[in-house]
Design a protein around this motif. Sequence first.
Motif, PDB file in Angstrom:
ATOM      1  N   SER A   1       0.830  -1.215   0.000  1.00  0.00           N
ATOM      2  CA  SER A   1       0.000   0.000   0.000  1.00  0.00           C
ATOM      3  C   SER A   1       0.858   1.256   0.000  1.00  0.00           C
ATOM      4  O   SER A   1       0.427   2.324  -0.432  1.00  0.00           O
ATOM      5  N   ALA A   2       2.113   1.149   0.504  1.00  0.00           N
ATOM      6  CA  ALA A   2       3.039   2.284   0.490  1.00  0.00           C
ATOM      7  C   ALA A   2       3.786   2.352  -0.835  1.00  0.00           C
ATOM      8  O   ALA A   2       4.749   3.094  -0.972  1.00  0.00           O
ATOM      9  N   ASP A   3       3.356   1.534  -1.795  1.00  0.00           N
ATOM     10  CA  ASP A   3       3.838   1.561  -3.174  1.00  0.00           C
ATOM     11  C   ASP A   3       5.237   0.976  -3.365  1.00  0.00           C
ATOM     12  O   ASP A   3       5.932   1.331  -4.316  1.00  0.00           O
ATOM     13  N   LEU A   4       5.631   0.046  -2.519  1.00  0.00           N
ATOM     14  CA  LEU A   4       6.902  -0.621  -2.749  1.00  0.00           C
ATOM     15  C   LEU A   4       6.796  -1.659  -3.857  1.00  0.00           C
ATOM     16  O   LEU A   4       7.802  -2.103  -4.394  1.00  0.00           O
ATOM     17  N   GLY A   5       5.558  -2.037  -4.194  1.00  0.00           N
ATOM     18  CA  GLY A   5       5.373  -3.074  -5.205  1.00  0.00           C
ATOM     19  C   GLY A   5       5.396  -4.446  -4.561  1.00  0.00           C
ATOM     20  O   GLY A   5       5.970  -4.640  -3.484  1.00  0.00           O
ATOM     21  N   VAL A   6       4.774  -5.415  -5.246  1.00  0.00           N
ATOM     22  CA  VAL A   6       4.631  -6.749  -4.673  1.00  0.00           C
ATOM     23  C   VAL A   6       5.985  -7.427  -4.476  1.00  0.00           C
ATOM     24  O   VAL A   6       6.297  -7.931  -3.392  1.00  0.00           O
ATOM     25  N   ASP A   7       6.802  -7.448  -5.520  1.00  0.00           N
ATOM     26  CA  ASP A   7       8.080  -8.157  -5.433  1.00  0.00           C
ATOM     27  C   ASP A   7       8.982  -7.577  -4.340  1.00  0.00           C
ATOM     28  O   ASP A   7       9.554  -8.318  -3.539  1.00  0.00           O
ATOM     29  N   ALA A   8       9.115  -6.252  -4.342  1.00  0.00           N
ATOM     30  CA  ALA A   8       9.978  -5.611  -3.344  1.00  0.00           C
ATOM     31  C   ALA A   8       9.427  -5.806  -1.936  1.00  0.00           C
ATOM     32  O   ALA A   8      10.182  -6.044  -0.984  1.00  0.00           O
ATOM     33  N   ALA A   9       8.092  -5.727  -1.791  1.00  0.00           N
ATOM     34  CA  ALA A   9       7.478  -5.895  -0.468  1.00  0.00           C
ATOM     35  C   ALA A   9       7.738  -7.302   0.071  1.00  0.00           C
ATOM     36  O   ALA A   9       8.062  -7.485   1.254  1.00  0.00           O
ATOM     37  N   LEU A  10       7.607  -8.302  -0.791  1.00  0.00           N
ATOM     38  CA  LEU A  10       7.844  -9.682  -0.359  1.00  0.00           C
ATOM     39  C   LEU A  10       9.304  -9.886   0.027  1.00  0.00           C
ATOM     40  O   LEU A  10       9.616 -10.544   1.029  1.00  0.00           O
ATOM     41  N   ARG A  11      10.210  -9.314  -0.759  1.00  0.00           N
ATOM     42  CA  ARG A  11      11.635  -9.495  -0.477  1.00  0.00           C
ATOM     43  C   ARG A  11      12.031  -8.798   0.825  1.00  0.00           C
ATOM     44  O   ARG A  11      12.757  -9.358   1.655  1.00  0.00           O
ATOM     45  N   VAL A  12      11.557  -7.571   1.005  1.00  0.00           N
ATOM     46  CA  VAL A  12      11.889  -6.828   2.225  1.00  0.00           C
ATOM     47  C   VAL A  12      11.325  -7.532   3.456  1.00  0.00           C
ATOM     48  O   VAL A  12      12.001  -7.665   4.482  1.00  0.00           O
ATOM     49  N   SER A  13      10.095  -8.018   3.357  1.00  0.00           N
ATOM     50  CA  SER A  13       9.476  -8.711   4.492  1.00  0.00           C
ATOM     51  C   SER A  13      10.226  -9.995   4.831  1.00  0.00           C
ATOM     52  O   SER A  13      10.454 -10.305   6.009  1.00  0.00           O
ATOM     53  N   ALA A  14      10.609 -10.737   3.800  1.00  0.00           N
ATOM     54  CA  ALA A  14      11.328 -11.989   4.034  1.00  0.00           C
ATOM     55  C   ALA A  14      12.673 -11.735   4.715  1.00  0.00           C
ATOM     56  O   ALA A  14      13.053 -12.431   5.661  1.00  0.00           O
ATOM     57  N   ASN A  15      13.386 -10.723   4.260  1.00  0.00           N
ATOM     58  CA  ASN A  15      14.677 -10.394   4.871  1.00  0.00           C
ATOM     59  C   ASN A  15      14.499  -9.929   6.309  1.00  0.00           C
ATOM     60  O   ASN A  15      15.318 -10.222   7.183  1.00  0.00           O
ATOM     61  N   LEU A  16      13.423  -9.180   6.540  1.00  0.00           N
ATOM     62  CA  LEU A  16      13.159  -8.673   7.888  1.00  0.00           C
ATOM     63  C   LEU A  16      12.887  -9.827   8.858  1.00  0.00           C
ATOM     64  O   LEU A  16      13.303  -9.801  10.014  1.00  0.00           O
ATOM     65  N   ALA A  17      12.194 -10.871   8.366  1.00  0.00           N
ATOM     66  CA  ALA A  17      11.813 -11.989   9.241  1.00  0.00           C
ATOM     67  C   ALA A  17      12.961 -12.952   9.482  1.00  0.00           C
ATOM     68  O   ALA A  17      12.927 -13.724  10.450  1.00  0.00           O
ATOM     69  N   GLU A  18      13.973 -12.898   8.642  1.00  0.00           N
ATOM     70  CA  GLU A  18      15.070 -13.853   8.760  1.00  0.00           C
ATOM     71  C   GLU A  18      15.767 -13.729  10.126  1.00  0.00           C
ATOM     72  O   GLU A  18      16.250 -12.667  10.502  1.00  0.00           O
ATOM     73  N   GLY A  19      15.775 -14.836  10.860  1.00  0.00           N
ATOM     74  CA  GLY A  19      16.418 -14.847  12.171  1.00  0.00           C
ATOM     75  C   GLY A  19      15.575 -14.240  13.273  1.00  0.00           C
ATOM     76  O   GLY A  19      15.997 -14.215  14.437  1.00  0.00           O
ATOM     77  N   ARG A  20      14.391 -13.718  12.928  1.00  0.00           N
ATOM     78  CA  ARG A  20      13.545 -13.075  13.950  1.00  0.00           C
ATOM     79  C   ARG A  20      12.168 -13.726  14.023  1.00  0.00           C
ATOM     80  O   ARG A  20      11.330 -13.298  14.807  1.00  0.00           O
TER      81      ARG A  20
ATOM     82  N   GLY B   1       6.112   7.465  -2.365  1.00  0.00           N
ATOM     83  CA  GLY B   1       7.565   7.515  -2.447  1.00  0.00           C
ATOM     84  C   GLY B   1       8.214   6.149  -2.448  1.00  0.00           C
ATOM     85  O   GLY B   1       9.341   5.980  -2.913  1.00  0.00           O
ATOM     86  N   GLY B   2       7.493   5.130  -1.960  1.00  0.00           N
ATOM     87  CA  GLY B   2       8.038   3.790  -1.928  1.00  0.00           C
ATOM     88  C   GLY B   2       8.301   3.202  -3.299  1.00  0.00           C
ATOM     89  O   GLY B   2       8.977   2.176  -3.413  1.00  0.00           O
ATOM     90  N   VAL B   3       7.779   3.843  -4.356  1.00  0.00           N
ATOM     91  CA  VAL B   3       7.995   3.310  -5.704  1.00  0.00           C
ATOM     92  C   VAL B   3       9.478   3.293  -6.061  1.00  0.00           C
ATOM     93  O   VAL B   3       9.910   2.506  -6.913  1.00  0.00           O
ATOM     94  N   LEU B   4      10.284   4.145  -5.423  1.00  0.00           N
ATOM     95  CA  LEU B   4      11.724   4.121  -5.672  1.00  0.00           C
ATOM     96  C   LEU B   4      12.317   2.756  -5.320  1.00  0.00           C
ATOM     97  O   LEU B   4      13.246   2.278  -5.982  1.00  0.00           O
ATOM     98  N   VAL B   5      11.785   2.135  -4.289  1.00  0.00           N
ATOM     99  CA  VAL B   5      12.270   0.821  -3.890  1.00  0.00           C
ATOM    100  C   VAL B   5      11.912  -0.208  -4.962  1.00  0.00           C
ATOM    101  O   VAL B   5      12.726  -1.063  -5.328  1.00  0.00           O
ATOM    102  N   ALA B   6      10.688  -0.105  -5.493  1.00  0.00           N
ATOM    103  CA  ALA B   6      10.265  -1.021  -6.552  1.00  0.00           C
ATOM    104  C   ALA B   6      11.122  -0.845  -7.804  1.00  0.00           C
ATOM    105  O   ALA B   6      11.511  -1.823  -8.448  1.00  0.00           O
ATOM    106  N   LEU B   7      11.442   0.399  -8.157  1.00  0.00           N
ATOM    107  CA  LEU B   7      12.273   0.673  -9.333  1.00  0.00           C
ATOM    108  C   LEU B   7      13.676   0.103  -9.159  1.00  0.00           C
ATOM    109  O   LEU B   7      14.232  -0.513 -10.072  1.00  0.00           O
ATOM    110  N   ALA B   8      14.236   0.317  -7.976  1.00  0.00           N
ATOM    111  CA  ALA B   8      15.584  -0.194  -7.718  1.00  0.00           C
ATOM    112  C   ALA B   8      15.606  -1.711  -7.748  1.00  0.00           C
ATOM    113  O   ALA B   8      16.527  -2.330  -8.299  1.00  0.00           O
ATOM    114  N   ASP B   9      14.568  -2.323  -7.177  1.00  0.00           N
ATOM    115  CA  ASP B   9      14.511  -3.777  -7.099  1.00  0.00           C
ATOM    116  C   ASP B   9      14.325  -4.408  -8.471  1.00  0.00           C
ATOM    117  O   ASP B   9      14.891  -5.470  -8.759  1.00  0.00           O
TER     118      ASP B   9
END
Length: 404
Positions: free
Chosen positions: A140-159, A356-364
Amino acid sequence: MSFFSKLKSRLTKSSSRLDQGLDALMETGEPEAPEAAAPAPVAEPTPEPQPAPRAEPAPAPAPRTEPAPLSTPVSTPEPAPAPAPQAEAPKRGFFSRLIGGGGEPAPGAATSPPSAPRAPERKRVLDDDLLEQLEELLISADLGVDAALRVSANLAEGRFGRRVGASEIKALLAEEVARVLEPVARPLPLTGLKPQVVLVVGVNGSGKTTTIGKLAMQLRGAGKSVMIAAGDTFRAAAVEQLQVWGERAGVPVMTAPQGSDPASLAFDALTRAQDEGADLLLIDTAGRLQNRADLMAELEKIVRVIRKKDPTAPHDTLLVLDATVGQNALSQVELFRKAADVTGLVMTKLDGTAKGGVLVALADRFGLPIHAIGVGESIEDLAPFDPEEFARALVGMAGPEDIA
């Protein structure tokens, strides 16, 4: 005010969405319980200081045999010292809560507990349910599906399975977002070629003309000789705007009659820049929708004509993106890359959007260099892209200077 401060204050729409969303996710969580340990040490010390004063009164009866002189109590040295310890009491009470000591300050400490329970935030177990909700929030913050899934997965790793609060998630999000953006944060390269040709493209209203004007002033201020070609020959206002920027920066602006062939103007501008030994030639182009094949073909023509004069030109092709378009920026990048071989991005209008989160999607997705971002109209509001500052501002965190 630093650029980070401006960025943080102007990215309120994006950061507030994440702030409020994370707070909402934690509403079903439970507050930290370790607070109960704080009152325990406060209760223990209270009996210890009391026996000490009670042991002193036992020898006191001796003076009581001389009691006729009630002047000893009247001497009021005891009331005098009493106020002194009372003044120190709040200090002892404060530190006793930190180190677990002090007994008399208990009453003073009793006033601080109300604020203490508010400090601990609610926490939830980082499980599949919380991760799914977090992914939806990032999308919803416009990171895009792929970037959102990747960021969430990395965040959960080890936690995974651990209890976390909103502040910890924000810090982890900023860290993961910065990690995605770090590889693409690169300033516009200065090759040393004379002239270095920079073609600026984008859709209507993305901020190309203003970006060119700001770049020209900043490069001129850095000691570079710059020329501008007003290639948007269909919009008189664009030419006038560049002429104003050119006058401010002391930069020559080449123009052509309205409706002229922009490719011809670009060729003439490159010839003049070569003859005069300019360091950089910035070429503006008319805004064009990425789904208009005829307009994209015209852009391809400009590139072909420039290369007749210099086969290596343009050396940089900047795509200026309007942050308010959100995920539509992805299709713009795809089509402009095919037509003009885009080499880098500039994102404008971050101060007026929650996307503004679209920058993350573009980079990803594309990995194209992000040279600069804009958060306002003044020349200082266009600055090199800093991934850590952007990530912290995006999630609403304080910057290093604010922490200091």
